[in-house]
Design a protein around this motif. Sequence first.
Motif, PDB file in Angstrom:
ATOM      1  N   VAL A  62       0.845  -1.207   0.000  1.00  0.00           N
ATOM      2  CA  VAL A  62       0.000   0.000   0.000  1.00  0.00           C
ATOM      3  C   VAL A  62       0.870   1.243   0.000  1.00  0.00           C
ATOM      4  O   VAL A  62       1.999   1.246   0.501  1.00  0.00           O
ATOM      5  N   ASN A  63       0.323   2.324  -0.563  1.00  0.00           N
ATOM      6  CA  ASN A  63       0.989   3.618  -0.508  1.00  0.00           C
ATOM      7  C   ASN A  63       0.483   4.392   0.704  1.00  0.00           C
ATOM      8  O   ASN A  63      -0.280   3.858   1.527  1.00  0.00           O
ATOM      9  N   GLY A  64       0.859   5.641   0.796  1.00  0.00           N
ATOM     10  CA  GLY A  64       0.504   6.417   1.972  1.00  0.00           C
ATOM     11  C   GLY A  64      -0.984   6.617   2.159  1.00  0.00           C
ATOM     12  O   GLY A  64      -1.526   6.425   3.259  1.00  0.00           O
ATOM     13  N   GLU A  65      -1.700   7.004   1.096  1.00  0.00           N
ATOM     14  CA  GLU A  65      -3.140   7.238   1.197  1.00  0.00           C
ATOM     15  C   GLU A  65      -3.881   5.947   1.536  1.00  0.00           C
ATOM     16  O   GLU A  65      -4.816   5.950   2.344  1.00  0.00           O
ATOM     17  N   GLN A  66      -3.480   4.848   0.938  1.00  0.00           N
ATOM     18  CA  GLN A  66      -4.139   3.569   1.204  1.00  0.00           C
ATOM     19  C   GLN A  66      -3.905   3.122   2.649  1.00  0.00           C
ATOM     20  O   GLN A  66      -4.812   2.610   3.310  1.00  0.00           O
ATOM     21  N   ALA A  67      -2.684   3.329   3.134  1.00  0.00           N
ATOM     22  CA  ALA A  67      -2.375   2.951   4.520  1.00  0.00           C
ATOM     23  C   ALA A  67      -3.175   3.788   5.503  1.00  0.00           C
ATOM     24  O   ALA A  67      -3.676   3.271   6.520  1.00  0.00           O
ATOM     25  N   LEU A  68      -3.326   5.078   5.211  1.00  0.00           N
ATOM     26  CA  LEU A  68      -4.100   5.945   6.105  1.00  0.00           C
ATOM     27  C   LEU A  68      -5.566   5.522   6.120  1.00  0.00           C
ATOM     28  O   LEU A  68      -6.214   5.521   7.168  1.00  0.00           O
ATOM     29  N   GLY A  69      -6.096   5.143   4.957  1.00  0.00           N
ATOM     30  CA  GLY A  69      -7.477   4.676   4.909  1.00  0.00           C
ATOM     31  C   GLY A  69      -7.682   3.428   5.748  1.00  0.00           C
ATOM     32  O   GLY A  69      -8.670   3.315   6.488  1.00  0.00           O
ATOM     33  N   LEU A  70      -6.738   2.486   5.676  1.00  0.00           N
ATOM     34  CA  LEU A  70      -6.836   1.277   6.489  1.00  0.00           C
ATOM     35  C   LEU A  70      -6.714   1.594   7.983  1.00  0.00           C
ATOM     36  O   LEU A  70      -7.385   0.966   8.815  1.00  0.00           O
ATOM     37  N   ALA A  71      -5.843   2.545   8.315  1.00  0.00           N
ATOM     38  CA  ALA A  71      -5.630   2.896   9.719  1.00  0.00           C
ATOM     39  C   ALA A  71      -6.874   3.504  10.348  1.00  0.00           C
ATOM     40  O   ALA A  71      -7.049   3.452  11.566  1.00  0.00           O
ATOM     41  N   ARG A  72      -7.765   4.064   9.512  1.00  0.00           N
ATOM     42  CA  ARG A  72      -8.973   4.707  10.030  1.00  0.00           C
ATOM     43  C   ARG A  72     -10.219   3.826   9.886  1.00  0.00           C
ATOM     44  O   ARG A  72     -11.269   4.141  10.441  1.00  0.00           O
ATOM     45  N   ALA A  73     -10.095   2.740   9.147  1.00  0.00           N
ATOM     46  CA  ALA A  73     -11.272   1.917   8.843  1.00  0.00           C
ATOM     47  C   ALA A  73     -11.753   1.150  10.065  1.00  0.00           C
ATOM     48  O   ALA A  73     -10.974   0.474  10.732  1.00  0.00           O
ATOM     49  N   ARG A  74     -13.074   1.236  10.349  1.00  0.00           N
ATOM     50  CA  ARG A  74     -13.671   0.444  11.423  1.00  0.00           C
ATOM     51  C   ARG A  74     -15.055  -0.076  11.049  1.00  0.00           C
ATOM     52  O   ARG A  74     -15.622  -0.895  11.753  1.00  0.00           O
ATOM     53  N   HIS A  75     -15.573   0.402   9.938  1.00  0.00           N
ATOM     54  CA  HIS A  75     -16.852  -0.107   9.455  1.00  0.00           C
ATOM     55  C   HIS A  75     -16.579  -1.287   8.518  1.00  0.00           C
ATOM     56  O   HIS A  75     -15.538  -1.365   7.885  1.00  0.00           O
ATOM     57  N   GLY A  76     -17.485  -2.176   8.432  1.00  0.00           N
ATOM     58  CA  GLY A  76     -17.313  -3.331   7.567  1.00  0.00           C
ATOM     59  C   GLY A  76     -16.245  -4.279   8.073  1.00  0.00           C
ATOM     60  O   GLY A  76     -15.564  -4.952   7.290  1.00  0.00           O
ATOM     61  N   THR A  77     -16.076  -4.338   9.391  1.00  0.00           N
ATOM     62  CA  THR A  77     -15.102  -5.237  10.013  1.00  0.00           C
ATOM     63  C   THR A  77     -15.781  -6.017  11.128  1.00  0.00           C
ATOM     64  O   THR A  77     -16.871  -5.658  11.599  1.00  0.00           O
ATOM     65  N   THR A  78     -15.124  -7.064  11.577  1.00  0.00           N
ATOM     66  CA  THR A  78     -15.667  -7.870  12.669  1.00  0.00           C
ATOM     67  C   THR A  78     -15.562  -7.160  14.007  1.00  0.00           C
ATOM     68  O   THR A  78     -16.500  -7.152  14.811  1.00  0.00           O
ATOM     69  N   GLY A  79     -14.418  -6.552  14.245  1.00  0.00           N
ATOM     70  CA  GLY A  79     -14.172  -5.983  15.564  1.00  0.00           C
ATOM     71  C   GLY A  79     -14.361  -4.492  15.690  1.00  0.00           C
ATOM     72  O   GLY A  79     -14.202  -3.934  16.787  1.00  0.00           O
ATOM     73  N   GLY A  80     -14.708  -3.810  14.568  1.00  0.00           N
ATOM     74  CA  GLY A  80     -14.923  -2.376  14.654  1.00  0.00           C
ATOM     75  C   GLY A  80     -13.671  -1.636  15.094  1.00  0.00           C
ATOM     76  O   GLY A  80     -12.618  -1.699  14.458  1.00  0.00           O
ATOM     77  N   ASP A  81     -13.767  -0.944  16.229  1.00  0.00           N
ATOM     78  CA  ASP A  81     -12.638  -0.158  16.722  1.00  0.00           C
ATOM     79  C   ASP A  81     -11.462  -1.047  17.129  1.00  0.00           C
ATOM     80  O   ASP A  81     -10.305  -0.648  17.055  1.00  0.00           O
ATOM     81  N   PHE A  82     -11.750  -2.286  17.554  1.00  0.00           N
ATOM     82  CA  PHE A  82     -10.665  -3.216  17.898  1.00  0.00           C
ATOM     83  C   PHE A  82      -9.883  -3.601  16.644  1.00  0.00           C
ATOM     84  O   PHE A  82      -8.662  -3.748  16.674  1.00  0.00           O
ATOM     85  N   THR A  83     -10.625  -3.780  15.541  1.00  0.00           N
ATOM     86  CA  THR A  83      -9.962  -4.089  14.282  1.00  0.00           C
ATOM     87  C   THR A  83      -9.068  -2.930  13.843  1.00  0.00           C
ATOM     88  O   THR A  83      -7.949  -3.132  13.353  1.00  0.00           O
ATOM     89  N   ARG A  84      -9.546  -1.716  14.029  1.00  0.00           N
ATOM     90  CA  ARG A  84      -8.750  -0.548  13.647  1.00  0.00           C
ATOM     91  C   ARG A  84      -7.440  -0.493  14.433  1.00  0.00           C
ATOM     92  O   ARG A  84      -6.381  -0.218  13.870  1.00  0.00           O
ATOM     93  N   GLY A  85      -7.510  -0.765  15.715  1.00  0.00           N
ATOM     94  CA  GLY A  85      -6.291  -0.771  16.522  1.00  0.00           C
ATOM     95  C   GLY A  85      -5.313  -1.830  16.047  1.00  0.00           C
ATOM     96  O   GLY A  85      -4.093  -1.593  15.991  1.00  0.00           O
ATOM     97  N   ASN A  86      -5.840  -3.010  15.701  1.00  0.00           N
ATOM     98  CA  ASN A  86      -4.976  -4.078  15.205  1.00  0.00           C
ATOM     99  C   ASN A  86      -4.340  -3.701  13.867  1.00  0.00           C
ATOM    100  O   ASN A  86      -3.153  -3.971  13.625  1.00  0.00           O
ATOM    101  N   THR A  87      -5.100  -3.044  13.003  1.00  0.00           N
ATOM    102  CA  THR A  87      -4.571  -2.625  11.699  1.00  0.00           C
ATOM    103  C   THR A  87      -3.459  -1.594  11.863  1.00  0.00           C
ATOM    104  O   THR A  87      -2.443  -1.628  11.155  1.00  0.00           O
TER     105      THR A  87
END
Length: 597
Positions: free
Chosen positions: A363-388
Amino acid sequence: MKNTTIDGLATRSPRVRSVSGTRPTTRTNVRQSTPKRRNNTMAMDVTPQRRRATSPSTNKPNLDDFLEPTHGYRDPMEVNFTDASNNDWSSLLGEIDTNAVNNTEISDEDILAQHFDAGNWTNEDNDLLAAEFGAEEDDQESKKKPKKEKPKKGTKEYKKRRRKRIGFSIFGIIIILAVVVFVWGDWIISKLTGGNSGMWDMISAMVSETVPFDEDENGRTNVLVFGTEGYDMSGSSGKGKHDGAQLTDSIMVISFDQDTKDVALLSLPRDLKVSKACSAGKINEVYWCFNQDGNDEEAGAQALMDQVGNILGIDFQYYAHINWASLVNIIDTLGGITITLDEDINDRGWTNAVAKAGVPMTVNGEQALGLARARHGTTGGDFTRGNTQQKIVEGMIQKVLDNGLGAGEAINIMNILGDNLRTNFSVDNIKAGVGLISGFDINNIRQVPLVDYENNVYYVTTSTINGISFVVPSAGSGNWKEIKSYVAKMFSSDPVKREGATVAIYNGTGTSGLASQEQSALEEQGYNVIKIGDATNDLCTAKYCVYSLTTDKPQTGQALATKYGVDIQDGSNLPQSLRAAGSDYIIIIGAADSVTE
């Protein structure tokens, strides 16, 4: 008359110019006693004061007063002074003055002064003055060095001068660059260390011995890393500031052992209900609550360290406040990173981040930032974001370890961090950090989750309180006991404590009490002994035998093998009565008569 005495006093008459106007043959150098004169009219300014006082034009004596000392005097030549007329007396004085010139020297200065005072200034005197000043000017001109001609192009002298000019130019450029680098470096270091250090401190640290990081009582260094969502440290984003710019939606703990290079990462959910919050009651408010005007970084960081430390039961030595938006530039500078996530992400309509679990992706910078903020459409929500976010940090470290940093990349990243990082690290810590990364193995990084779906472990859960959604401890709101115990185990530098393997001990000798003694010794060393008992003496003919019933906790097996000096054996063929306890490892005492140290 050569010498004339009046009333017994010897009188020395100054020598004057002869009647013919010729200059005396002997004189002193006018330059030694006469200041420079720009023209003839300045002669009065340089006339000695004593001569001005006696000048005949300004202070003529009375004739009777002058003759009074001569009354009653009788010259051997029987000259009758009393009968002399005024004209005769004047002639006599003129004769004295004329004859005295043969025995007394007088300077040109005195001659010029006499003539000027007497009002007898002539063209000859003008010539004398001009001659003196001309001589002085000639003397000054003679002292001047002749102007050296420039060497011709192509000659050795020309090449020599050219090399000198080039050398001086290069030296000047080096000095200017050194000053620029020093000023820039001082600014960057001051930014990175929160004003704690400067360029001189960096230079001093580089030439001195490495100063280790501060540690807690367990020999570990704990760093609180928190990120805000603004596109600069003041909270600006896009066209202006938004209300959540200074909320710490990303909170991560990094705990490491400088000796073993063991690193543990733990993320806290932003909706965790805490006591220091001042608005909705969530942990992401704490930093802002103590730094609302944005001018007290240290107060906000310290409040957040105190709050997180109380939750986890640890002390923090350092903090790092980073603007997550800077990830874009940092990752792009590195040329992108490769990460492998533990969960699927399908955050369409929000960050539009999409990822497949278990599949490496670059991933590039923009893609990495998007993943770092993503919490919708995941199993753990905010927990998934922390893991990412932890996976992104690991990916950045791995990229640096694999490719290193060039000078241009390092300078660019320092520039980025200078505007997007606030910390209480010193230059000594930066130097120690470089040494820590050297030879670092990415496999030494361990993720410490508060929620583990695979193993069905939940140290926190969600709860709605007064209509607000919070994350609270599974043991109850405000009850952090289980979390503290879990963190103490997982942040330990001892792999045996971290794995938490269970052990059963059986005595196969005829000596009673050996199993109990062995239990006490192992528990003191951090082992979790869940059962002791007796075994038949045919199962172990050696002093000790160690059997494994798991493959998930290898660190404990290695520690037991080293402790007892044996190889670990497969325990699947042991009697069911010994395996029934459900332990990970079984120790049988075969011929020992005392516990192993």
